[in-house]
Design a protein around this motif. Sequence first.
Motif, PDB file in Angstrom:
ATOM      1  N   LEU A 170       0.826  -1.202   0.000  1.00 55.41           N
ATOM      2  CA  LEU A 170       0.000   0.000   0.000  1.00 55.41           C
ATOM      3  C   LEU A 170       0.864   1.257   0.000  1.00 55.41           C
ATOM      4  CD1 LEU A 170      -2.725   1.430   0.136  1.00 55.41           C
ATOM      5  CD2 LEU A 170      -2.699   1.100   2.625  1.00 55.41           C
ATOM      6  N   ARG A 171       1.920   1.255   0.805  1.00 63.31           N
ATOM      7  CA  ARG A 171       2.842   2.396   0.799  1.00 63.31           C
ATOM      8  C   ARG A 171       3.393   2.647  -0.602  1.00 63.31           C
ATOM      9  NH1 ARG A 171       5.045   4.398   5.541  1.00 63.31           N
ATOM     10  NH2 ARG A 171       4.552   3.281   7.480  1.00 63.31           N
ATOM     11  N   ARG A 172       3.718   1.570  -1.297  1.00 60.30           N
ATOM     12  CA  ARG A 172       4.247   1.702  -2.656  1.00 60.30           C
ATOM     13  C   ARG A 172       3.215   2.339  -3.576  1.00 60.30           C
ATOM     14  NH1 ARG A 172       4.888  -3.349  -6.846  1.00 60.30           N
ATOM     15  NH2 ARG A 172       4.958  -2.088  -8.736  1.00 60.30           N
ATOM     16  N   PHE A 173       1.978   1.855  -3.504  1.00 60.86           N
ATOM     17  CA  PHE A 173       0.932   2.412  -4.356  1.00 60.86           C
ATOM     18  C   PHE A 173       0.741   3.902  -4.073  1.00 60.86           C
ATOM     19  CE2 PHE A 173      -3.452   3.776  -4.957  1.00 60.86           C
ATOM     20  CZ  PHE A 173      -3.665   3.431  -6.289  1.00 60.86           C
ATOM     21  N   LEU A 174       0.673   4.262  -2.809  1.00 66.76           N
ATOM     22  CA  LEU A 174       0.448   5.669  -2.452  1.00 66.76           C
ATOM     23  C   LEU A 174       1.627   6.537  -2.875  1.00 66.76           C
ATOM     24  CD1 LEU A 174      -1.230   5.100   1.012  1.00 66.76           C
ATOM     25  CD2 LEU A 174      -2.326   5.930  -1.067  1.00 66.76           C
ATOM     26  N   SER A 175       2.823   6.007  -2.781  1.00 67.29           N
ATOM     27  CA  SER A 175       3.993   6.740  -3.258  1.00 67.29           C
ATOM     28  C   SER A 175       3.893   6.990  -4.762  1.00 67.29           C
ATOM     29  CB  SER A 175       5.270   5.951  -2.943  1.00 67.29           C
ATOM     30  OG  SER A 175       6.405   6.580  -3.503  1.00 67.29           O
ATOM     31  N   GLU A 176       3.395   6.004  -5.493  1.00 62.84           N
ATOM     32  CA  GLU A 176       3.266   6.146  -6.942  1.00 62.84           C
ATOM     33  C   GLU A 176       2.240   7.203  -7.335  1.00 62.84           C
ATOM     34  OE1 GLU A 176       2.506   2.311  -8.620  1.00 62.84           O
ATOM     35  OE2 GLU A 176       4.521   1.555  -8.174  1.00 62.84           O
ATOM     36  N   VAL A 177       1.252   7.451  -6.468  1.00 61.47           N
ATOM     37  CA  VAL A 177       0.264   8.500  -6.761  1.00 61.47           C
ATOM     38  C   VAL A 177       0.628   9.814  -6.050  1.00 61.47           C
ATOM     39  CG1 VAL A 177      -1.570   6.843  -7.224  1.00 61.47           C
ATOM     40  CG2 VAL A 177      -1.352   7.799  -4.913  1.00 61.47           C
ATOM     41  N   GLN A 178       1.889   9.911  -5.624  1.00 64.51           N
ATOM     42  CA  GLN A 178       2.451  11.147  -5.070  1.00 64.51           C
ATOM     43  C   GLN A 178       1.830  11.545  -3.734  1.00 64.51           C
ATOM     44  OE1 GLN A 178       5.128  12.375  -6.875  1.00 64.51           O
ATOM     45  NE2 GLN A 178       4.706  10.545  -8.085  1.00 64.51           N
ATOM     46  N   VAL A 179       1.509  10.559  -2.911  1.00 69.34           N
ATOM     47  CA  VAL A 179       0.993  10.814  -1.569  1.00 69.34           C
ATOM     48  C   VAL A 179       1.968  10.218  -0.551  1.00 69.34           C
ATOM     49  CG1 VAL A 179      -0.867  10.374   0.071  1.00 69.34           C
ATOM     50  CG2 VAL A 179      -1.410  10.887  -2.315  1.00 69.34           C
ATOM     51  N   GLU A 180       2.389  11.028   0.401  1.00 68.76           N
ATOM     52  CA  GLU A 180       3.330  10.568   1.423  1.00 68.76           C
ATOM     53  C   GLU A 180       2.577   9.989   2.620  1.00 68.76           C
ATOM     54  OE1 GLU A 180       6.630  12.351   4.569  1.00 68.76           O
ATOM     55  OE2 GLU A 180       5.947  13.605   2.886  1.00 68.76           O
ATOM     56  N   VAL A 181       2.959   8.784   3.019  1.00 71.08           N
ATOM     57  CA  VAL A 181       2.397   8.159   4.213  1.00 71.08           C
ATOM     58  C   VAL A 181       3.287   8.542   5.398  1.00 71.08           C
ATOM     59  CG1 VAL A 181       1.779   6.009   5.360  1.00 71.08           C
ATOM     60  CG2 VAL A 181       1.435   6.252   2.887  1.00 71.08           C
ATOM     61  N   VAL A 182       2.796   9.431   6.236  1.00 76.78           N
ATOM     62  CA  VAL A 182       3.559   9.907   7.393  1.00 76.78           C
ATOM     63  C   VAL A 182       3.523   8.878   8.522  1.00 76.78           C
ATOM     64  CG1 VAL A 182       3.743  11.743   9.128  1.00 76.78           C
ATOM     65  CG2 VAL A 182       3.136  12.303   6.760  1.00 76.78           C
ATOM     66  N   ARG A 183       2.345   8.284   8.739  1.00 82.56           N
ATOM     67  CA  ARG A 183       2.191   7.229   9.745  1.00 82.56           C
ATOM     68  C   ARG A 183       1.233   6.179   9.215  1.00 82.56           C
ATOM     69  NH1 ARG A 183       2.713  11.748  12.537  1.00 82.56           N
ATOM     70  NH2 ARG A 183       0.531  12.347  12.414  1.00 82.56           N
ATOM     71  N   LEU A 184       1.446   4.924   9.637  1.00 80.46           N
ATOM     72  CA  LEU A 184       0.552   3.832   9.243  1.00 80.46           C
ATOM     73  C   LEU A 184       0.352   2.911  10.439  1.00 80.46           C
ATOM     74  CD1 LEU A 184       0.493   1.823   5.953  1.00 80.46           C
ATOM     75  CD2 LEU A 184       0.480   0.609   8.149  1.00 80.46           C
ATOM     76  N   LYS A 185      -0.896   2.558  10.678  1.00 81.10           N
ATOM     77  CA  LYS A 185      -1.228   1.601  11.729  1.00 81.10           C
ATOM     78  C   LYS A 185      -1.810   0.348  11.080  1.00 81.10           C
ATOM     79  CE  LYS A 185      -1.987   0.052  15.919  1.00 81.10           C
ATOM     80  NZ  LYS A 185      -0.872  -0.229  16.871  1.00 81.10           N
ATOM     81  N   GLY A 186      -1.042  -0.740  11.124  1.00 81.11           N
ATOM     82  CA  GLY A 186      -1.534  -2.020  10.615  1.00 81.11           C
ATOM     83  C   GLY A 186      -2.043  -2.848  11.775  1.00 81.11           C
ATOM     84  N   LEU A 187      -3.302  -3.263  11.728  1.00 78.61           N
ATOM     85  CA  LEU A 187      -3.922  -3.931  12.871  1.00 78.61           C
ATOM     86  C   LEU A 187      -3.531  -5.400  13.003  1.00 78.61           C
ATOM     87  CD1 LEU A 187      -7.517  -2.420  12.739  1.00 78.61           C
ATOM     88  CD2 LEU A 187      -5.443  -1.518  13.787  1.00 78.61           C
ATOM     89  N   ARG A 188      -2.982  -5.984  11.932  1.00 81.08           N
ATOM     90  CA  ARG A 188      -2.517  -7.380  11.961  1.00 81.08           C
ATOM     91  C   ARG A 188      -3.634  -8.337  12.391  1.00 81.08           C
ATOM     92  NH1 ARG A 188       0.695  -4.440   9.788  1.00 81.08           N
ATOM     93  NH2 ARG A 188       2.903  -4.189  10.343  1.00 81.08           N
ATOM     94  N   CYS A 189      -4.802  -8.171  11.805  1.00 83.21           N
ATOM     95  CA  CYS A 189      -5.935  -9.047  12.137  1.00 83.21           C
ATOM     96  C   CYS A 189      -5.572 -10.498  11.812  1.00 83.21           C
ATOM     97  CB  CYS A 189      -7.172  -8.619  11.375  1.00 83.21           C
ATOM     98  SG  CYS A 189      -7.817  -7.007  11.900  1.00 83.21           S
ATOM     99  N   PRO A 190      -5.898 -11.450  12.690  1.00 80.15           N
ATOM    100  CA  PRO A 190      -5.431 -12.824  12.511  1.00 80.15           C
ATOM    101  C   PRO A 190      -6.163 -13.618  11.439  1.00 80.15           C
ATOM    102  CG  PRO A 190      -6.787 -12.666  14.487  1.00 80.15           C
ATOM    103  CD  PRO A 190      -6.587 -11.265  13.985  1.00 80.15           C
ATOM    104  N   THR A 191      -7.400 -13.235  11.144  1.00 80.16           N
ATOM    105  CA  THR A 191      -8.170 -13.906  10.094  1.00 80.16           C
ATOM    106  C   THR A 191      -8.923 -12.857   9.290  1.00 80.16           C
ATOM    107  OG1 THR A 191     -10.218 -14.175  11.380  1.00 80.16           O
ATOM    108  CG2 THR A 191      -8.544 -15.926  11.593  1.00 80.16           C
ATOM    109  N   ALA A 192      -9.383 -13.262   8.116  1.00 77.90           N
ATOM    110  CA  ALA A 192     -10.148 -12.337   7.283  1.00 77.90           C
ATOM    111  C   ALA A 192     -11.444 -11.925   7.970  1.00 77.90           C
ATOM    112  CB  ALA A 192     -10.429 -12.981   5.927  1.00 77.90           C
ATOM    113  N   ARG A 193     -12.077 -12.870   8.650  1.00 79.19           N
ATOM    114  CA  ARG A 193     -13.342 -12.561   9.327  1.00 79.19           C
ATOM    115  C   ARG A 193     -13.141 -11.676  10.547  1.00 79.19           C
ATOM    116  NH1 ARG A 193     -15.960 -17.812   9.584  1.00 79.19           N
ATOM    117  NH2 ARG A 193     -15.107 -18.100  11.667  1.00 79.19           N
ATOM    118  N   ALA A 194     -11.987 -11.796  11.184  1.00 77.48           N
ATOM    119  CA  ALA A 194     -11.708 -11.000  12.386  1.00 77.48           C
ATOM    120  C   ALA A 194     -11.620  -9.509  12.090  1.00 77.48           C
ATOM    121  CB  ALA A 194     -10.407 -11.477  13.028  1.00 77.48           C
ATOM    122  N   ILE A 195     -11.393  -9.147  10.837  1.00 79.79           N
ATOM    123  CA  ILE A 195     -11.328  -7.724  10.473  1.00 79.79           C
ATOM    124  C   ILE A 195     -12.629  -7.029  10.853  1.00 79.79           C
ATOM    125  CG2 ILE A 195     -11.116  -6.099   8.553  1.00 79.79           C
ATOM    126  CD1 ILE A 195      -9.387  -8.248   7.131  1.00 79.79           C
TER     127      ILE A 195
END
Length: 247
Positions: free
Chosen positions: A144-169
Amino acid sequence: MTDALGWRKKFGVLAPSTNTIVEPDFHAMAVSGVTSHMSRIHIRDQDLSSDEKMVRIIEQIDNEILFAVDRVMTAGIDYLIMGVSAETFWEGIEGNKALVKRLEDYTGLQVATSSSACQAAMEAFKLNKIAVITPYQAVADEKLRRFLSEVQVEVVRLKGLRCPTARAIAEVSEDTLRSYLQELDGDDIDGILQMGTNLSMLRLADEAERWLKKPVIAINAATWWYALRHNNIGDRIYGCGRLLREF
């Protein structure tokens, strides 16, 4: 003949079979004469507990997506929406373009993806520096950081929740998300982006814009907005964020 309820447009929506949020979110943002029709991409193994498992989920989506397309096409839809976010930014801008072309060539319909919607929404708000919240593992956050960089948007901070399963999201609470939004905010960002279509942020994002005083883009709101505007449907929707009521 014209569909009795979808007399303006019938949207087909593709989402993982584990996703319980995107469908009710889209229904909550419904406008007169536009209907949405879900087709589920079969996820046989929903484990998200590692980078390798996250990659496996993406592979499952890629392998199963056309079966879901075939099913929803029988409803005579006019337009196709990808109610999946990670798949759409995984290979950057060119990967998103290739995915859109694959689906458009297969269906003969125009397609909305979360990445296209995300880019358009950030352009509408003129965002340059953002914070991001995702439910993903590290491998997806880096994509995701790569994609946003390609569209000229800087990611200053990112919080990844690391959900253990798809349903847990879908089980992440509003209180948890509210605390993370407050943690991510700061004078050094123009707005906050939430990715992960199974993460429930639609109403919270609308609320958070009032106390953070900056755009908070919930991906389901952005994708629905993009689909409507892509079809020249300009209805304003309230209670789901600035994007849908101002642009």
